[in-house]
Write a protein that holds these residues in place. Structure first.
Motif, PDB file in Angstrom:
ATOM      1  N   GLU A  74      -8.657   9.309   4.972  1.00 59.33           N
ATOM      2  CA  GLU A  74      -8.790   7.860   5.089  1.00 59.33           C
ATOM      3  C   GLU A  74      -9.197   7.534   6.515  1.00 59.33           C
ATOM      4  N   LYS A  76      -0.600  12.361   3.157  1.00 57.60           N
ATOM      5  CA  LYS A  76      -1.392  12.731   4.313  1.00 57.60           C
ATOM      6  C   LYS A  76      -0.458  13.420   5.306  1.00 57.60           C
ATOM      7  N   SER A 100      -8.040   5.382   8.317  1.00 50.67           N
ATOM      8  CA  SER A 100      -6.881   4.917   9.080  1.00 50.67           C
ATOM      9  C   SER A 100      -6.076   6.079   9.660  1.00 50.67           C
ATOM     10  N   SER A 114       6.406   3.587   8.517  1.00 54.57           N
ATOM     11  CA  SER A 114       5.240   4.314   9.013  1.00 54.57           C
ATOM     12  C   SER A 114       4.789   3.871  10.407  1.00 54.57           C
ATOM     13  N   HIS A 115       3.562   3.359  10.508  1.00 55.75           N
ATOM     14  CA  HIS A 115       3.009   3.022  11.819  1.00 55.75           C
ATOM     15  C   HIS A 115       3.498   1.663  12.323  1.00 55.75           C
ATOM     16  N   ASP A 161       1.885   9.335  13.915  1.00 55.97           N
ATOM     17  CA  ASP A 161       2.513   8.016  13.765  1.00 55.97           C
ATOM     18  C   ASP A 161       4.015   8.100  13.492  1.00 55.97           C
ATOM     19  N   ARG A 201      -8.763  -6.581   7.518  1.00 53.30           N
ATOM     20  CA  ARG A 201      -9.437  -5.401   8.047  1.00 53.30           C
ATOM     21  C   ARG A 201     -10.918  -5.515   7.698  1.00 53.30           C
ATOM     22  N   ARG A 248     -11.016  -6.215   3.536  1.00 50.70           N
ATOM     23  CA  ARG A 248      -9.851  -6.225   2.656  1.00 50.70           C
ATOM     24  C   ARG A 248      -8.623  -6.684   3.420  1.00 50.70           C
ATOM     25  N   ASP A 272       2.606  11.122   9.186  1.00 47.67           N
ATOM     26  CA  ASP A 272       1.519  11.430   8.251  1.00 47.67           C
ATOM     27  C   ASP A 272       0.133  11.096   8.800  1.00 47.67           C
ATOM     28  N   ARG A 273       0.060  10.395   9.935  1.00 47.67           N
ATOM     29  CA  ARG A 273      -1.260  10.078  10.501  1.00 47.67           C
ATOM     30  C   ARG A 273      -1.563  10.959  11.703  1.00 47.67           C
ATOM     31  N   THR A 317       0.833  -1.202   0.000  1.00 52.74           N
ATOM     32  CA  THR A 317       0.000   0.000   0.000  1.00 52.74           C
ATOM     33  C   THR A 317       0.869   1.254   0.000  1.00 52.74           C
ATOM     34  N   SER A 342      -4.752  -6.206   4.437  1.00 50.12           N
ATOM     35  CA  SER A 342      -3.785  -5.120   4.585  1.00 50.12           C
ATOM     36  C   SER A 342      -2.633  -5.299   3.616  1.00 50.12           C
ATOM     37  N   GLY A 343      -2.109  -4.182   3.129  1.00 49.00           N
ATOM     38  CA  GLY A 343      -0.933  -4.212   2.264  1.00 49.00           C
ATOM     39  C   GLY A 343       0.266  -3.554   2.913  1.00 49.00           C
ATOM     40  N   THR A 344       0.281  -3.487   4.241  1.00 45.73           N
ATOM     41  CA  THR A 344       1.431  -2.878   4.908  1.00 45.73           C
ATOM     42  C   THR A 344       2.065  -3.794   5.954  1.00 45.73           C
ATOM     43  N   ARG A 359       7.894  -2.808   2.735  1.00 52.10           N
ATOM     44  CA  ARG A 359       8.109  -2.960   4.179  1.00 52.10           C
ATOM     45  C   ARG A 359       8.489  -4.397   4.478  1.00 52.10           C
TER      46      ARG A 359
HETATM   47  C1  VG1 Z   1      -2.809   1.144   5.837  1.00 54.87           C
HETATM   48  C2  VG1 Z   1      -4.066   1.965   5.894  1.00 54.87           C
HETATM   49  C3  VG1 Z   1      -4.158   2.885   4.689  1.00 54.87           C
HETATM   50  C4  VG1 Z   1      -2.889   3.753   4.640  1.00 54.87           C
HETATM   51  C5  VG1 Z   1      -1.668   2.859   4.637  1.00 54.87           C
HETATM   52  C6  VG1 Z   1      -0.390   3.644   4.687  1.00 54.87           C
HETATM   53  O1  VG1 Z   1      -2.813   0.321   4.693  1.00 54.87           O
HETATM   54  O2  VG1 Z   1      -5.208   1.141   5.970  1.00 54.87           O
HETATM   55  O3  VG1 Z   1      -5.324   3.649   4.756  1.00 54.87           O
HETATM   56  O4  VG1 Z   1      -2.895   4.556   3.485  1.00 54.87           O
HETATM   57  O5  VG1 Z   1      -1.689   1.999   5.776  1.00 54.87           O
HETATM   58  O6  VG1 Z   1      -0.360   4.502   5.780  1.00 54.87           O
HETATM   59  P1  VG1 Z   1      -3.247  -1.232   4.734  1.00 54.87           P
HETATM   60  O7  VG1 Z   1      -2.997  -1.734   3.341  1.00 54.87           O
HETATM   61  O8  VG1 Z   1      -2.415  -1.890   5.774  1.00 54.87           O
HETATM   62  O9  VG1 Z   1      -4.684  -1.236   5.111  1.00 54.87           O
HETATM   63  V1  VG1 Z   1       1.088   4.732   6.616  1.00 54.87           V
HETATM   64  O10 VG1 Z   1       0.838   6.017   7.693  1.00 54.87           O
HETATM   65  O11 VG1 Z   1       1.318   3.242   7.274  1.00 54.87           O
HETATM   66  O12 VG1 Z   1       2.169   5.099   5.361  1.00 54.87           O
END
Ligand code: VG1
Ligand code: CO
Length: 543
Positions: free
Chosen positions: A363, A376, A365, A113-114, A277, A496, A484, A281-282, A18, A486-488, A22
């Motif tokens: 978003e 963001k 999230s 990120s988070h 975060d 999720r 869905r 960005d969060r 996403t 997650s892609g992170t 990572r």
């Molecule tokens: C998550 C969030 C998504 C956000 C992404 C990156 O992705 O749901 O809304 O844009 O993290 O945010 P996923 O694929 O795990 O649902 V960050 O602040 O981690 O760059």
């Protein structure tokens, strides 16, 4: 100084998710792993020769070493200049701003990120294009393809650059410009918001707590809130970025920012609370005794945007990710502006922002932002709230409840099932996908299903179609169940589950969200059987 060409066997798992690539920090520390991905980035964008890049990140473990490797590779690949945040630090929104302000060819952001950091945590690398936004899908596809075809990478044989010293130094023919990571970004914020009005708010005794979660926003929030606006010292806590975030999970939600939550829920708690975060960005927004769901936050910001100098002329449009609640849609309808529904991930907003089809984006999230950058922006969202609070002279709770009375309330929650066995997660998703065609013609539990599909996005700017972005079941009364993957994540698969129910009011607007959604939650388990198939008793994180 000589350029070394290192022959390698390509890795097959460097597909960006996403938001960038990572992996476990240990995985990134394997010989040649980072180097191969960086070479794939350069190859995918037609080489680095003569180009200028921005480089920085959230300071997590492995960042200092990774920054040195990237600089030596940029030099070996012929880059003209790299602008680096001092100490290799830059928040994601500050990096986006710098890319735009300096008109560079893009930037590399070092962050997961988070996700938790440290030697046992996660590391990540993200490429942003010259617009300042995350690389769009065609670019990430090219990076992945390049990573699989790689036969070698190029790296300069030289010592480390001095990233502690501001100013310009040479590495071969390339210039390295070390800049203050905070100054340009703080100037940008000062241009967007009415700092004097916010200052006056603090002078009137308004109390705030900002939890930077030992991550990158600390220096930014301290400079903007305490130094430039004049909030009392100590307003920003956990303000020093640490390589492992002090063991904290730098995800600003009620579960991981639990100390802040407790302080804000106390009867004598501060007026306003916020957290950010790992990469800045969060944002999470809290009032005394009240949690603002991110889906409500973007709706409130859109409804009040003209109170803020930068948006006084009105909004061109707004956008939200598909799983984000539809609270924003009703504000857009009232303002008579476009409202776009995109897949999850900021890269889809960038195109809308560039085309001036949207001014604010959000978003569920905890991601909120505007056309001031192409990411963001956590601190920006906090300043939006502060500016609106200063103008409206009402509490967070009053503003939120007033919003619900005017627009109705979208009760909303996300339930995360983390690190599931990948096969189990796939069984849940496949099970629902198979049933979608039959669901669309059924009434379930007294509710009529009006739509059951796998969300596909058609970009209104270039017409490109992105399929497979989440399974959704939409009911006639606007309630939704969305699923869905997650892609992170970096471990197993995370599911999720997004739950939403609309109450038009005037009654029933101030229930507890989990209680108000209990019926939808039960219905989701009947349909999906996540608990039954995974053996879990409930979600790991509820937001
Ligand atoms: C998550 C969030 C998504 C956000 C992404 C990156 O992705 O749901 O809304 O844009 O993290 O945010 P996923 O694929 O795990 O649902 V960050 O602040 O981690 O760059
Ligand atoms: Co982030």
């Amino acid at each position: 100084m000589t350029v070394q060409t290192v022959a390698v066997e390509p890795f097959d798992d460097q597909k960006p998710g996403t938001s960038g690539l990572r992996k476990k920090t240990r995985a990134f520390r394997r010989p040649h792993y980072l180097e191969c991905f960086v070479q794939a980035i350069f190859d995918a964008i037609g080489g680095a020769s003569g180009k200028t890049f921005v480089l920085g990140g959230d300071g997590r473990a492995f960042s200092p070493e990774a920054a040195q490797v990237i600089l030596r590779m940029a030099a070996a690949n012929g880059a003209a200049r790299v602008i680096v945040g001092q100490g290799a630090l830059l928040s994601t929104p500050a990096a986006s701003h710098l890319i735009r302000k300096r008109g560079t060819d893009g930037g590399i952001i070092l962050s997961a990120s988070h996700n938790p950091g440290g030697e046992d945590g996660d590391f990540g690398v993200k490429f942003n294009t010259a617009t300042g936004g995350p690389a769009p899908e065609p670019v990430t596809e090219r990076i992945y393809a390049a990573s699989r075809d790689l036969t070698d990478y190029r790296i300069m044989q030289t010592g480390d650059a001095d990233l502690a010293r501001l100013g310009t130094q040479a590495m071969g023919d390339m210039l390295i410009e070390v800049v203050d990571p905070v100054a340009d970004y703080a100037d940008l914020m000062e241009n967007l918001f009415d700092f004097r009005a916010i200052s006056a708010l603090f002078q009137s005794g308004f109390r705030m707590r900002f939890d930077a979660m030992n991550a990158i926003t600390g220096p930014y929030a301290t400079e903007v809130l305490e130094r430039r606006i004049g909030a009392p010292a100590g307003t920003v806590i956990r303000a020093v970025p640490l390589p492992d975030f002090g063991g904290a999970h730098p995800d600003p939600n009620p579960t991981w920012a639990d100390t802040l939550m407790a302080e804000m829920m106390a009867p004598d708690g501060p007026d306003f609370g916020a957290a950010s975060d790992g990469d800045g960005d969060r944002n999470m927004i809290l009032g005394r005794g009240v949690y603002v769901s991110p889906s409500d936050s973007i709706a409130v910001l859109a409804a009040n945007a003209t109170l803020v100098p930068a948006y006084a002329a009105g909004l061109a449009g707004v956008a939200r990710s598909m799983p984000t609640s539809a609270a924003l849609d009703r504000v857009a309808a009232a303002l008579d502006i476009e409202c776009h529904e995109t897949p999850t991930g900021w890269k889809f907003f960038s195109q809308l922002l560039d085309a001036n089809r949207a001014t604010l984006c959000g978003e569920e999230s905890f991601g909120t932002g505007s056309n001031h950058v192409r990411e963001k922006d956590g601190l920006w969202a906090v300043l939006m709230w502060l500016n609106i609070l200063a103008e409206r002279k009402e509490s967070v709770r009053e503003i939120l409840e007033g919003h619900w009375r005017r627009f109705g309330r979208n009760y909303y929650s996300r339930h995360d099932y983390e690190a599931l066995d990948a096969a189990v997660a796939e069984r849940v998703v496949a099970g629902l996908r198979e049933r979608l065609p039959t669901l669309a013609v059924q009434a379930i539990d007294g509710r009529t299903v009006v739509l059951a599909d796998d969300f596909a996005y058609t970009d209104p700017v270039d017409g490109s179609v992105t399929p497979g972005q989440g399974l959704r079941i939409v009911f006639g009364d606007g309630a939704r169940i969305i699923l869905r993957k997650s892609g992170t994540g970096t471990e197993g698969a995370t599911l999720r589950l997004y739950l939403e129910r609309i109450v038009a009011g005037p009654d029933g607007l101030t229930e507890d969200a989990q209680e108000a959604l209990a019926g939808i939650v039960a219905l989701a388990e009947d349909l999906l059987r996540i608990k039954a198939l995974s053996g879990r008793t409930g979600p790991d994180v509820i937001t």
